[in-house]
Design a protein around this motif. Structure first.
Motif, PDB file in Angstrom:
ATOM      1  N   GLU A 144       0.848  -1.204   0.000  1.00 52.92           N
ATOM      2  CA  GLU A 144       0.000   0.000   0.000  1.00 52.92           C
ATOM      3  C   GLU A 144       0.879   1.247   0.000  1.00 52.92           C
ATOM      4  O   GLU A 144       1.985   1.226   0.544  1.00 52.92           O
ATOM      5  CB  GLU A 144      -0.896   0.010   1.250  1.00 52.92           C
ATOM      6  CG  GLU A 144      -1.957  -1.075   1.238  1.00 52.92           C
ATOM      7  CD  GLU A 144      -2.625  -1.238   2.585  1.00 52.92           C
ATOM      8  OE1 GLU A 144      -2.442  -0.364   3.441  1.00 52.92           O
ATOM      9  OE2 GLU A 144      -3.306  -2.260   2.766  1.00 52.92           O
ATOM     10  N   PHE A 145       0.313   2.315  -0.574  1.00 58.24           N
ATOM     11  CA  PHE A 145       1.050   3.573  -0.598  1.00 58.24           C
ATOM     12  C   PHE A 145       0.954   4.245   0.782  1.00 58.24           C
ATOM     13  O   PHE A 145      -0.110   4.284   1.398  1.00 58.24           O
ATOM     14  CB  PHE A 145       0.457   4.486  -1.684  1.00 58.24           C
ATOM     15  CG  PHE A 145       1.095   5.841  -1.723  1.00 58.24           C
ATOM     16  CD1 PHE A 145       2.406   6.006  -2.179  1.00 58.24           C
ATOM     17  CD2 PHE A 145       0.399   6.955  -1.277  1.00 58.24           C
ATOM     18  CE1 PHE A 145       2.984   7.262  -2.192  1.00 58.24           C
ATOM     19  CE2 PHE A 145       0.990   8.206  -1.291  1.00 58.24           C
ATOM     20  CZ  PHE A 145       2.282   8.363  -1.757  1.00 58.24           C
ATOM     21  N   CYS A 146       2.082   4.760   1.238  1.00 55.98           N
ATOM     22  CA  CYS A 146       2.103   5.404   2.549  1.00 55.98           C
ATOM     23  C   CYS A 146       2.436   6.884   2.357  1.00 55.98           C
ATOM     24  O   CYS A 146       3.462   7.223   1.750  1.00 55.98           O
ATOM     25  CB  CYS A 146       3.148   4.718   3.413  1.00 55.98           C
ATOM     26  SG  CYS A 146       3.188   5.341   5.077  1.00 55.98           S
ATOM     27  N   GLU A 147       1.573   7.764   2.840  1.00 60.91           N
ATOM     28  CA  GLU A 147       1.798   9.215   2.728  1.00 60.91           C
ATOM     29  C   GLU A 147       3.033   9.597   3.550  1.00 60.91           C
ATOM     30  O   GLU A 147       3.099   9.264   4.736  1.00 60.91           O
ATOM     31  CB  GLU A 147       0.586   9.962   3.291  1.00 60.91           C
ATOM     32  CG  GLU A 147      -0.609  10.030   2.361  1.00 60.91           C
ATOM     33  CD  GLU A 147      -0.396  11.030   1.238  1.00 60.91           C
ATOM     34  OE1 GLU A 147       0.552  11.831   1.324  1.00 60.91           O
ATOM     35  OE2 GLU A 147      -1.166  10.987   0.272  1.00 60.91           O
ATOM     36  N   PRO A 148       4.015  10.315   2.913  1.00 62.78           N
ATOM     37  CA  PRO A 148       5.216  10.702   3.686  1.00 62.78           C
ATOM     38  C   PRO A 148       4.878  11.527   4.933  1.00 62.78           C
ATOM     39  O   PRO A 148       5.509  11.345   5.974  1.00 62.78           O
ATOM     40  CB  PRO A 148       6.039  11.511   2.688  1.00 62.78           C
ATOM     41  CG  PRO A 148       5.585  11.045   1.353  1.00 62.78           C
ATOM     42  CD  PRO A 148       4.146  10.691   1.492  1.00 62.78           C
ATOM     43  N   GLY A 149       3.874  12.391   4.797  1.00 62.39           N
ATOM     44  CA  GLY A 149       3.501  13.227   5.957  1.00 62.39           C
ATOM     45  C   GLY A 149       3.049  12.369   7.126  1.00 62.39           C
ATOM     46  O   GLY A 149       3.489  12.548   8.269  1.00 62.39           O
ATOM     47  N   TYR A 182       6.106  10.391   8.605  1.00 66.78           N
ATOM     48  CA  TYR A 182       7.025  11.138   9.484  1.00 66.78           C
ATOM     49  C   TYR A 182       6.347  11.547  10.790  1.00 66.78           C
ATOM     50  O   TYR A 182       7.003  11.693  11.826  1.00 66.78           O
ATOM     51  CB  TYR A 182       7.609  12.345   8.740  1.00 66.78           C
ATOM     52  CG  TYR A 182       8.723  11.909   7.800  1.00 66.78           C
ATOM     53  CD1 TYR A 182       9.945  11.472   8.298  1.00 66.78           C
ATOM     54  CD2 TYR A 182       8.526  11.903   6.421  1.00 66.78           C
ATOM     55  CE1 TYR A 182      10.950  11.049   7.443  1.00 66.78           C
ATOM     56  CE2 TYR A 182       9.526  11.477   5.557  1.00 66.78           C
ATOM     57  CZ  TYR A 182      10.738  11.049   6.078  1.00 66.78           C
ATOM     58  OH  TYR A 182      11.732  10.602   5.239  1.00 66.78           O
ATOM     59  N   ARG A 183       4.996  11.739  10.738  1.00 73.25           N
ATOM     60  CA  ARG A 183       4.269  12.049  11.985  1.00 73.25           C
ATOM     61  C   ARG A 183       4.348  10.845  12.948  1.00 73.25           C
ATOM     62  O   ARG A 183       4.598  10.992  14.131  1.00 73.25           O
ATOM     63  CB  ARG A 183       2.816  12.390  11.657  1.00 73.25           C
ATOM     64  CG  ARG A 183       2.200  13.319  12.661  1.00 73.25           C
ATOM     65  CD  ARG A 183       0.916  13.971  12.214  1.00 73.25           C
ATOM     66  NE  ARG A 183      -0.091  13.073  11.693  1.00 73.25           N
ATOM     67  CZ  ARG A 183      -0.515  13.085  10.433  1.00 73.25           C
ATOM     68  NH1 ARG A 183      -0.022  13.952   9.562  1.00 73.25           N
ATOM     69  NH2 ARG A 183      -1.434  12.254  10.031  1.00 73.25           N
ATOM     70  N   TRP A 184       4.144   9.674  12.381  1.00 66.69           N
ATOM     71  CA  TRP A 184       4.221   8.458  13.218  1.00 66.69           C
ATOM     72  C   TRP A 184       5.639   8.229  13.728  1.00 66.69           C
ATOM     73  O   TRP A 184       5.851   7.759  14.848  1.00 66.69           O
ATOM     74  CB  TRP A 184       3.755   7.238  12.423  1.00 66.69           C
ATOM     75  CG  TRP A 184       2.272   7.094  12.375  1.00 66.69           C
ATOM     76  CD1 TRP A 184       1.492   7.152  11.273  1.00 66.69           C
ATOM     77  CD2 TRP A 184       1.402   6.869  13.479  1.00 66.69           C
ATOM     78  NE1 TRP A 184       0.182   6.995  11.589  1.00 66.69           N
ATOM     79  CE2 TRP A 184       0.082   6.811  12.962  1.00 66.69           C
ATOM     80  CE3 TRP A 184       1.568   6.739  14.847  1.00 66.69           C
ATOM     81  CZ2 TRP A 184      -1.029   6.614  13.751  1.00 66.69           C
ATOM     82  CZ3 TRP A 184       0.452   6.537  15.634  1.00 66.69           C
ATOM     83  CH2 TRP A 184      -0.821   6.477  15.089  1.00 66.69           C
ATOM     84  N   MET A 185       6.614   8.594  12.883  1.00 68.80           N
ATOM     85  CA  MET A 185       8.014   8.441  13.309  1.00 68.80           C
ATOM     86  C   MET A 185       8.310   9.332  14.510  1.00 68.80           C
ATOM     87  O   MET A 185       8.959   8.913  15.477  1.00 68.80           O
ATOM     88  CB  MET A 185       8.951   8.821  12.158  1.00 68.80           C
ATOM     89  CG  MET A 185       9.293   7.642  11.291  1.00 68.80           C
ATOM     90  SD  MET A 185      10.658   7.969  10.212  1.00 68.80           S
ATOM     91  CE  MET A 185      12.009   7.931  11.321  1.00 68.80           C
ATOM     92  N   ALA A 186       7.801  10.572  14.417  1.00 71.39           N
ATOM     93  CA  ALA A 186       8.017  11.528  15.515  1.00 71.39           C
ATOM     94  C   ALA A 186       7.360  11.010  16.788  1.00 71.39           C
ATOM     95  O   ALA A 186       7.922  11.099  17.887  1.00 71.39           O
ATOM     96  CB  ALA A 186       7.442  12.896  15.123  1.00 71.39           C
TER      97      ALA A 186
END
Lengths: 105, 422
Positions: free
Chosen positions: B44-49, B52-56
Motif C-alpha cells: 500500500e502507498f504510505c503518505e510521507p507526511g 514522518y508524523r508516526w516516526m516523531a
C-alpha cells in the motif's frame, strides 16, 4: 510442528530450518518461527524450536547474543554455516538426481 | 552500509507505528528506506507526511532513536522500550483477555515441567515467545513432549538445590529424633537396671562383660552431656524467641527479613514452665515432694526425657533455619558430618541392643513384674525405631553427598563448556 497438506515442510528438520533462517541474520525465537513459516510454510511450535535451539547451541552451530527485553537473539556460527552448506549441497544432489530420474516418467 | 532486510508483519502489527517498529527489528535503517520497506511489505502507498508524523510519535515514546544523520537519511534503531511495545502489541489476539490469561497460566505451568537446568537457561525467552505465540492444542502437546524430551537428556538432569536442602534438613531432624529415641530407651534401661547410685554402677560392672561395660559407660556419660546441653539449648532458645516476640509485640512491628514466623510470647512462657518445673524438682530433695502428686522415678524420668527430646529437635531446627545460607554454601561437608553421625547412632544402637539382650535372662529373674517386661519391650521398640530413623537419615545424607559432589564442576550450559566438550 504442524503443516498444511501440500507444503514441503513435512519433510523438513527443525535444525535445518533454524540454520536456514539464521543464515539471513541474527533472530530471536519468534522471528525464527515467523521467518520459517514465510519461506517454508512450516509453523514450528515453541517446544520443538527450543529443543532444536538447545541441540544446535550445544553443537556450536549457533550462539546466543545478548538478550533484549527478555528476547535472546541467536546467530549462526562459522561451523554452523559450514554444516548447513554441506547439508544443502547433499540435498541439492538428491533433488537433481530425483528430478533427472523423474523426467522420463 | 545498511542492508535491506525483510521484516515480519503479522495481523497484530499491520498498522503504523507498529509497522515502523517491525521494520526496524532486523537492524538500524535510514528513514527513507523505512518508508519504501513498509510500502513493499504491505503493498500500500504510505503518505510521507503520515509516515514522518508516526516516526516523531514513536521517537517521543522512546520506542526508536536516531543513531546518526538528519532526515530523510537519518539512521534509526529500535530501543528496548520499542521491542517491549512491539511484543505487547503482538501479544494482543482475538481471544478475550481472561481466556488468554488462563491459557498463559497453563502453558507457564507446562514450562515449569522442564528440568531446572533447562529452565535456568531458556525459561525466560521461552515465556516471552509464548506470550507472542498463538497457543493451540498443538502448542500444548508440543510443550509436553519438549519437557519429556528435556528430562531424557542427561545434559539437563541436575538435582534441584531446594530438594537437596530439604534432604539435608530432613536428615538433621531424623538425626535429632533418633537421638531422642535412643535417650528415651537408655533411660528406661537405666530405670530397669536400678542404676541410681555409684554402687549400682559397680553392680552393673560385675553383671556386664568388661567389653560391653567399657563401651556403655563412656557412651552413657556422653549421652547425659548431650541431653543436658539439649535442655540448656531449648531453654535458651525459648527465652530468646520469647523475648524477641515480646519486643515485637511491644513495638508493634515485625523485624524485616525474618523468614521464621514467631509465636505469641505466652506460647514461649508456657513451654518454659515444664523446664522450670523439672529444674525445681531436680534441685529439691525427693522427700519434700508430696506423694499425692504421683511423681516417682518412672514418671519424673519420662517427663524429663520428653523435654530433652523436644530440646534436641528444637535446637536442630533452630540451627538449621538460622544457618540456611551456610547450609547452601557447605551442603556437602554437612552431609558428610550427618552421615558420620548416622553411622555412629547405628553402631551405638547395635551395641546397646546386644548389651540389653545379654542382660535379659539375669534381670528377668530379679524383676518378674509386668512393668519391667513392658519397659523392656518399649526399649527394644525404641531402639529398632531409632535404628530405622538413623538408617533413613543415613540414606538421605549419603544421597545428598553423592549429588553435591558434581556441583563443583563448571555449569554445563555455557557456550565455552559446550565447545570444550565437542
Amino acid at each position: 510442528m504442524h503443516t498444511t497438506v501440500s507444503d514441503p515442510g513435512r519433510f523438513s528438520d527443525p535444525s535445518l530450518l533454524i540454520l536456514s533462517s539464521l543464515a539471513s541474520g541474527p533472530k530471536h525465537g519468534y522471528a525464527m518461527i515467523e521467518d520459517i513459516e514465510r519461506f517454508c510454510g512450516t509453523k514450528i511450535e515453541p517446544g520443538t524450536l527450543y529443543a532444536a535451539i538447545a541441540r544446535l547451541e550445544r553443537r556450536g552451530w549457533i550462539e546466543p547474543l545478548e538478550a533484549e527485553a527478555r528476547r535472546r537473539p541467536y546467530r549462526i556460527t562459522a561451523a554452523g554455516a559450514t554444516a548447513l552448506r554441506e547439508h544443502l549441497a547433499t540435498m541439492q544432489r538428491i533433488v537433481s538426481t530425483g528430478m533427472q530420474r523423474l523426467a522420463p516418467i | 552500509m545498511v542492508q535491506q532486510q525483510q521484516f515480519f508483519v503479522s495481523e497484530q502489527v499491520r498498522r503504523l507505528p507498529w509497522l515502523l517498529l517491525a521494520a526496524l527489528e532486523p537492524g538500524p535503517q535510514p528513514a527513507a528506506l523505512l518508508l519504501s520497506l513498509i510500502e513493499q511489505q504491505t503493498g500500500e502507498f504510505c503518505e510521507p507526511g503520515t509516515f514522518y508524523r508516526w516516526m516523531a510519535l514513536a521517537e517521543r515514546q522512546g520506542w526508536m532513536e536516531r543513531v546518526a544523520g538528519e532526515n530523510p537519511l537519518a539512521l534509526y534503531r529500535l530501543t528496548v522500550a520499542g521491542i517491549a511495545a512491539l511484543d505487547r502489541q503482538r501479544a494482543q489476539s482475538l481471544q478475550p483477555s481472561g481466556v488468554k490469561e488462563n491459557i498463559m497460566r497453563f502453558v507457564t505451568w507446562i514450562v515449569r515441567l522442564y528440568p531446572p537446568a533447562w529452565r535456568e537457561r531458556y525459561e525466560e525467552e521461552m515465556r516471552a515467545l509464548l506470550e507472542l505465540h498463538t497457543i493451540t492444542l498443538f502448542t500444548v502437546i508440543d510443550l509436553f513432549f519438549g519437557a519429556f524430551h528435556a528430562w531424557l537428556d542427561p545434559h539437563y538432569r541436575r538435582t534441584n538445590p531446594r530438594l537437596l536442602r530439604w534432604r539435608i534438613h530432613s536428615a538433621g531432624v531424623l538425626l535429632s529424633v533418633s537421638l531422642g529415641t535412643c535417650f528415651f530407651a537408655a533411660m528406661g534401661w537405666i530405670q530397669v537396671s536400678d542404676i541410681n547410685t555409684p554402687a549400682d554402677l559397680d553392680r552393673l560392672a560385675t553383671t556386664l562383660s568388661p567389653l560391653a561395660y567399657s563401651v556403655l559407660a563412656p557412651l552413657g556419660m556422653v549421652g547425659l552431656a548431650i541431653a543436658f546441653c539439649s535442655l540448656l539449648i531449648l531453654a535458651c532458645t525459648l527465652i530468646a524467641q520469647g523475648w524477641l516476640s515480646l519486643r515485637e509485640k511491644l513495638q508493634g512491628k515485625k523485624e524485616p527479613g525474618k523468614a521464621r514466623k514467631r509465636g505469641a510470647p505466652w506460647w514461649y512462657i508456657l513451654r518454659l514452665l515444664p523446664i522450670a518445673l523439672a529444674v525445681f524438682l531436680l534441685s529439691i530433695p525427693r522427700t519434700w515432694i508430696p506423694s499425692w502428686l504421683g511423681i516417682n522415678d518412672w514418671s519424673f524420668n519420662g517427663f524429663l526425657f520428653v523435654l530433652l527430646m523436644d530440646g534436641a529437635i528444637e535446637a536442630a531446627a533452630y540451627v538449621l533455619s538460622k544457618g540456611k545460607a551456610w547450609l547452601e554454601r557447605n551442603g556437602f561437608p554437612l552431609a558428610v558430618v550427618v552421615s558420620g553421625a548416622m553411622v555412629s547412632v547405628c553402631a551405638f544402637n547395635v551395641i546397646w541392643t546386644s548389651a540389653v539382650w545379654q542382660l535379659i535372662p539375669r534381670m528377668e529373674a530379679a524383676h518378674p513384674t509386668w512393668q519391667w517386661q513392658t519397659s523392656l519391650i518399649i526399649q527394644l521398640a525404641c531402639m529398632v525405631l531409632a535404628t530405622v530413623l538413623a538408617l533413613l537419615a543415613l540414606g538421605l545424607s549419603l544421597g545428598v553427598s553423592r549429588r553435591l559432589r558434581p556441583m563443583s564442576a563448571p555449569p554445563p550450559h555455557t557456550l565455552d563448556t559446550e565447545l570444550r566438550t565437542l
